[in-house]
Scaffold this active site. Structure first.
Site, short mmCIF file in Angstrom:
data_model
loop_
_atom_site.label_atom_id
_atom_site.label_comp_id
_atom_site.label_asym_id
_atom_site.label_seq_id
_atom_site.Cartn_x
_atom_site.Cartn_y
_atom_site.Cartn_z
N ASN A 286 0.84 -1.24 -0.16
CA ASN A 286 0.03 -0.08 -0.11
C ASN A 286 0.91 1.18 0.17
O ASN A 286 1.60 1.60 1.05
CB ASN A 286 -0.85 -0.16 1.26
CG ASN A 286 -1.78 1.29 1.37
OD1 ASN A 286 -1.64 2.21 0.47
ND2 ASN A 286 -2.43 1.23 2.63
N TRP A 287 0.95 1.85 -1.01
CA TRP A 287 1.74 3.04 -1.27
C TRP A 287 1.41 4.21 -0.51
O TRP A 287 2.06 5.30 -0.22
CB TRP A 287 2.09 3.38 -2.76
CG TRP A 287 2.79 2.44 -3.49
CD1 TRP A 287 3.04 0.94 -3.18
CD2 TRP A 287 3.26 2.18 -5.05
NE1 TRP A 287 3.97 0.29 -4.06
CE2 TRP A 287 3.80 1.21 -5.29
CE3 TRP A 287 3.13 3.29 -5.93
CZ2 TRP A 287 4.27 0.95 -6.48
CZ3 TRP A 287 3.73 3.16 -7.13
CH2 TRP A 287 4.22 2.03 -7.63
N LYS A 288 0.06 4.22 -0.10
CA LYS A 288 -0.67 5.42 0.39
C LYS A 288 -0.15 6.60 -0.53
O LYS A 288 -0.34 6.51 -1.55
CB LYS A 288 0.09 5.47 2.03
CG LYS A 288 -0.17 4.34 2.56
CD LYS A 288 0.08 4.42 4.22
CE LYS A 288 -0.22 3.12 4.75
NZ LYS A 288 -0.10 3.25 6.23
N HIS B 204 -9.38 1.23 4.97
CA HIS B 204 -8.09 1.24 5.54
C HIS B 204 -8.32 2.21 6.80
O HIS B 204 -9.25 3.14 6.86
CB HIS B 204 -7.12 1.87 4.81
CG HIS B 204 -5.74 1.91 5.01
ND1 HIS B 204 -5.25 2.85 6.08
CD2 HIS B 204 -4.52 0.83 5.01
CE1 HIS B 204 -4.04 2.38 6.69
NE2 HIS B 204 -3.53 1.49 6.05
N GLU C 150 -6.77 4.69 7.93
CA GLU C 150 -6.43 6.04 7.67
C GLU C 150 -7.97 6.62 6.97
O GLU C 150 -8.02 7.79 7.32
CB GLU C 150 -5.25 6.13 6.83
CG GLU C 150 -4.22 5.95 7.58
CD GLU C 150 -3.00 5.44 6.77
OE1 GLU C 150 -2.97 5.51 5.58
OE2 GLU C 150 -1.83 4.65 7.66
N GLU D 102 -5.27 -5.13 10.30
CA GLU D 102 -4.14 -4.06 10.52
C GLU D 102 -4.43 -3.22 11.97
O GLU D 102 -5.25 -2.33 12.08
CB GLU D 102 -4.28 -2.92 9.58
CG GLU D 102 -3.88 -3.71 8.09
CD GLU D 102 -3.40 -2.38 7.03
OE1 GLU D 102 -2.24 -2.91 6.64
OE2 GLU D 102 -4.07 -1.35 6.88
N GLY E 284 2.82 2.05 10.87
CA GLY E 284 3.82 3.02 10.54
C GLY E 284 4.72 3.70 11.99
O GLY E 284 5.30 4.48 12.10
N SER F 283 3.75 -2.30 10.09
CA SER F 283 5.08 -2.49 10.28
C SER F 283 5.69 -3.87 9.73
O SER F 283 6.72 -4.61 10.42
CB SER F 283 5.59 -2.27 11.56
OG SER F 283 5.19 -0.85 12.03
N GLY G 259 3.03 -1.30 4.00
CA GLY G 259 2.90 0.04 3.78
C GLY G 259 4.22 0.52 3.62
O GLY G 259 4.84 0.40 2.28
N GLY G 260 5.16 1.32 4.39
CA GLY G 260 6.38 1.84 4.27
C GLY G 260 7.50 0.94 3.55
O GLY G 260 8.09 1.42 2.62
#
Ligand code: 13P
Length: 251
Positions: free
Chosen positions: A10-12, A96, A98, A168, A174, A214, A235-236
């Protein structure tokens, strides 16, 4: 749909179009083990280039990170499932944390989005998870089960069989603070049992349930080795082609 191992990125809201195209291109030549699928959820503006850049690799699929629940019309700034479909993307991330927390997406709205994505023949990646306060209260399993009930329980077993679930925990997103493999397994086992109550044992067994929060090259193997962890939503670490490649190889 049978249960698969899935490494999803997930590149966000990250990467320029040239950075994104380069990242997607790196996946086009990636050897992916049989039984494993790779999905990247990219910004709307990057969908087309990501579809084109990965077209030669049949194991790589492109997802949108959100969609609107309506077919079309006067919804300035929104993106429909038909638009996503017409580009060649095949999956849509829904719910998600967010989106839930920053954009106030409710279980009820997500139910409508799940229905729209399924109606159009795309695959929802349905996210769920608790915040730290709920985890510390000890009610986390019931809370996440409730998210599934509210947005998915109305589906037929056949429709449900098209869904990917991603657990999640918000406190692990993150933060560098990963859920332990035991914590991920405990929750995901409970979720699968809950899904079995609604949709039957077979549908629940066939559902891919991913863990997100993470996930890194250094912890992916241990997490993915848990019996109810069928992969990750990353993610990251998905923004680094080499590291994400190692995660893809972690099954
Ligand atoms: P991180 O892997 O950066 O913690 O993000 C997880 C996530 O939110 C994936 O959807």
């Amino acid at each position: 749909m049978a249960r698969k191992n899935i490494a999803a990125g997930n590149w966000k809201m990250n990467t320029s179009i040239s950075e994104g195209t380069q990242l997607a291109k790196a996946l086009s030549t990636k050897t992916v083990a049989d039984g494993t699928e790779v999905i990247i959820a990219v910004p709307f503006t990057h969908l087309q280039s990501a579809v084109e850049a990965t077209a030669s690799n049949s194991k790589v699929f492109i997802a949108a990170q959100n969609c609107n629940e309506n077919d079309k019309g006067a919804y300035t700034g929104e993106i429909s499932v038909d638009m996503i479909d017409s580009i060649g993307a095949t999956h849509v991330v829904l719910g998600h944390s967010e989106r839930r927390e920053i954009f106030n997406e409710s279980n009820e709205l997500l139910k409508a989005k799940v229905d729209k994505v399924l109606e159009k023949g795309l695959t929802p990646i349905f996210c769920c998870g608790e915040n730290l306060e709920i985890r510390e209260s000890g009610k986390h399993i019931d809370f996440v089960k409730g998210q599934l009930t509210d947005s998915l329980a109305h589906l037929s077993a056949d429709s449900f069989s098209k869904i990917i679930v991603a657990y999640e925990p918000i406190w692990a997103i993150g933060t560098g603070k990963t859920a332990s493999p035991e914590q991920a397994q405990e929750m995901q086992e409970a979720l699968r049992a809950h899904l079995a109550e609604h949709f039957g044992a077979e549908a629940a067994q066939n559902c891919s349930i991913l863990y997100g929060g993470s996930v890194k090259p250094g912890n992916a193997k241990e997490l993915f080795s848990q019996p109810d962890v069928d992969g990750g939503l990353v993610g990251g670490a998905s923004l680094d082609a080499e590291g994400f490649g190692q995660i893809i190889d972690s099954f």
